[in-house]
Design a protein around this motif. Sequence first.
Motif, short mmCIF file in Angstrom:
data_model
loop_
_atom_site.label_atom_id
_atom_site.label_comp_id
_atom_site.label_asym_id
_atom_site.label_seq_id
_atom_site.Cartn_x
_atom_site.Cartn_y
_atom_site.Cartn_z
N ASP A 36 -1.73 1.21 -14.27
CA ASP A 36 -2.65 1.95 -13.40
C ASP A 36 -3.64 2.80 -14.17
O ASP A 36 -4.81 2.89 -13.82
CB ASP A 36 -1.87 2.84 -12.43
N VAL A 37 -3.16 3.45 -15.23
CA VAL A 37 -4.00 4.37 -16.01
C VAL A 37 -3.89 4.04 -17.49
O VAL A 37 -2.79 3.98 -18.04
CB VAL A 37 -3.60 5.84 -15.77
N ALA A 38 -5.03 3.85 -18.13
CA ALA A 38 -5.08 3.55 -19.56
C ALA A 38 -5.67 4.74 -20.31
O ALA A 38 -6.30 5.62 -19.72
CB ALA A 38 -5.92 2.30 -19.81
N SER A 39 -5.48 4.76 -21.63
CA SER A 39 -6.04 5.83 -22.45
C SER A 39 -6.52 5.25 -23.77
O SER A 39 -5.88 4.39 -24.36
CB SER A 39 -4.99 6.91 -22.70
N LYS B 260 -3.97 10.34 -2.71
CA LYS B 260 -3.04 11.44 -2.93
C LYS B 260 -2.42 11.37 -4.33
O LYS B 260 -2.30 12.39 -5.02
CB LYS B 260 -1.94 11.42 -1.87
N THR B 261 -2.04 10.17 -4.74
CA THR B 261 -1.46 10.00 -6.07
C THR B 261 -2.48 10.35 -7.14
O THR B 261 -2.17 11.03 -8.13
CB THR B 261 -0.97 8.55 -6.26
N TYR B 262 -3.70 9.88 -6.95
CA TYR B 262 -4.77 10.16 -7.91
C TYR B 262 -5.03 11.66 -8.00
O TYR B 262 -5.16 12.21 -9.10
CB TYR B 262 -6.04 9.42 -7.51
N ARG B 263 -5.09 12.32 -6.86
CA ARG B 263 -5.35 13.77 -6.84
C ARG B 263 -4.23 14.53 -7.53
O ARG B 263 -4.48 15.47 -8.28
CB ARG B 263 -5.48 14.24 -5.39
N ALA B 264 -2.99 14.11 -7.28
CA ALA B 264 -1.85 14.77 -7.92
C ALA B 264 -1.92 14.60 -9.43
O ALA B 264 -1.63 15.55 -10.19
CB ALA B 264 -0.54 14.19 -7.38
N PHE B 265 -2.33 13.42 -9.88
CA PHE B 265 -2.45 13.17 -11.32
C PHE B 265 -3.56 14.03 -11.93
O PHE B 265 -3.35 14.66 -12.97
CB PHE B 265 -2.74 11.67 -11.54
N SER C 118 0.83 -1.20 0.00
CA SER C 118 0.00 0.00 0.00
C SER C 118 0.86 1.26 0.00
O SER C 118 0.59 2.21 -0.72
CB SER C 118 -0.93 0.00 1.23
N ALA C 119 1.94 1.24 0.81
CA ALA C 119 2.79 2.41 0.90
C ALA C 119 3.47 2.67 -0.44
O ALA C 119 3.60 3.79 -0.89
CB ALA C 119 3.83 2.22 2.00
N HIS C 120 3.91 1.59 -1.09
CA HIS C 120 4.56 1.73 -2.39
C HIS C 120 3.57 2.22 -3.43
O HIS C 120 3.87 3.10 -4.22
CB HIS C 120 5.16 0.39 -2.81
N ALA C 121 2.35 1.64 -3.41
CA ALA C 121 1.35 1.98 -4.42
C ALA C 121 0.97 3.45 -4.34
O ALA C 121 0.77 4.10 -5.36
CB ALA C 121 0.12 1.09 -4.26
N GLU C 122 0.84 4.00 -3.12
CA GLU C 122 0.41 5.39 -2.97
C GLU C 122 1.43 6.37 -3.53
O GLU C 122 1.07 7.48 -3.89
CB GLU C 122 0.13 5.68 -1.49
N GLY C 123 2.64 5.94 -3.71
CA GLY C 123 3.65 6.85 -4.25
C GLY C 123 4.10 6.50 -5.65
O GLY C 123 5.18 6.92 -6.07
N SER C 124 3.30 5.75 -6.38
CA SER C 124 3.69 5.39 -7.74
C SER C 124 2.48 5.34 -8.66
O SER C 124 1.36 5.10 -8.21
CB SER C 124 4.40 4.03 -7.74
N PHE D 153 -7.51 1.29 -7.81
CA PHE D 153 -6.42 2.27 -7.89
C PHE D 153 -6.91 3.62 -7.39
O PHE D 153 -6.21 4.30 -6.63
CB PHE D 153 -5.90 2.41 -9.32
N HIS D 154 -8.10 4.01 -7.79
CA HIS D 154 -8.66 5.30 -7.36
C HIS D 154 -8.79 5.36 -5.84
O HIS D 154 -8.39 6.35 -5.21
CB HIS D 154 -10.02 5.50 -8.02
N ASP D 155 -9.36 4.32 -5.24
CA ASP D 155 -9.64 4.34 -3.81
C ASP D 155 -8.40 4.13 -2.94
O ASP D 155 -8.31 4.69 -1.84
CB ASP D 155 -10.67 3.26 -3.47
N ASP D 156 -7.46 3.32 -3.41
CA ASP D 156 -6.28 2.99 -2.60
C ASP D 156 -5.19 4.05 -2.66
O ASP D 156 -4.26 4.03 -1.86
CB ASP D 156 -5.68 1.65 -3.06
N ASN D 157 -5.29 4.97 -3.61
CA ASN D 157 -4.22 5.95 -3.81
C ASN D 157 -4.77 7.37 -3.94
O ASN D 157 -4.58 8.02 -4.97
CB ASN D 157 -3.43 5.59 -5.07
#
Length: 346
Positions: free
Chosen positions: A97-100, A254-259, A34-40, A248-252
């Motif tokens: 994590d993110v597709a387009s 801060k990362t999601y918001r930054a993105f 979880s800690a790794h995922a939130e920062g990547s 991915f949205h729920d577990d991260n």
Amino acid sequence: MDNSLGNKRLKKFATLFTAFATTTTACLALGTVSAHAEGSISIAQQFGIGYLILDVVRDQHLIEKHGKEQGLDINVEWRTISGATAMNEALLSGALDVASAGVPPMLTVWDRTRGRQNVKAIASLGSMPNYLLSNNPAVKTVSDLSEKDRIAVPAAGVGFQSRTLQIETARLYGNADYKRFDTISVSLPHPDASTALIAGGSEISAHFSSPPFQYQALEHANVHKILSSYDVLGGPATFNVLYATQKFHDDNPKTYRAFYDALAEASQIVKANKAAAAETYIRVEKSRLSPELVKKIVEDPEIDFTIIPQRTFVYAEKLQQLGVLKNKADSWQDYFFAEAHTDSGS
């Protein structure tokens, strides 16, 4: 003390200790993940100027910037994947994590993962028209297409261009006949299709194109436009979107918001200086297109590099009516994460 009773107690203690150790190890492992995922974050994009917002985000390290504002160092992995099918497979397998992709492919994966991975859209990458072109002088409109014609599209029957044509076909000939032109559609990458259309002499007499290829093709006198995706959708409409799983949205957060904030800033950067944005595209993508053509495309008044979704619900509504989507969306907000809901999307 009875030795048999003592042995039983020792065995019970050993079992409890083992269970505790196993549980502790598992919790620590989960905590580490979880800690790794939130920062990547790993992001995949396809080729083309429709991904300019992502090029700006990447070039100016905007995700890292907005992460630091939240006290988070974010490791960003950029990948290039061609085609919505491969993109979706990578996303659902957890390799991404993110597709387009275009709006219809996103809606397809949203439809098929409801109640499971719950894939939803993050943001638009801009509103951009796609043109249906022809080198056949007899073909002035979609209704003029015949069995003698062949329409080149990236993914026959299922891609953005094919779904757009199906919606127009249903309007012209009724819902029961929405696949009328699937039989004369051929899967061909945009560069190859554009080359064939311009050269003539092949079976390809039409190409449902996209920028920059449509602009290049229209510079040739033998090529003309017979339809725009904007005609089908009723005006400016989102071409590509970014999307992710609910996990991915729920577990991260801060990362999601930054993105998301990085995307919003990149959109404003493009709008503030389109000439500089065109230069960014050429540099990041290592594009061989002429700077003049790229600048012309970026400055085209029909194109809006906005993260606000426009007319995506037309696809959701029409494709559900045609039976392509099983689930009915009540509004565009059903398949976009909540962060996008504050904007006046559609």
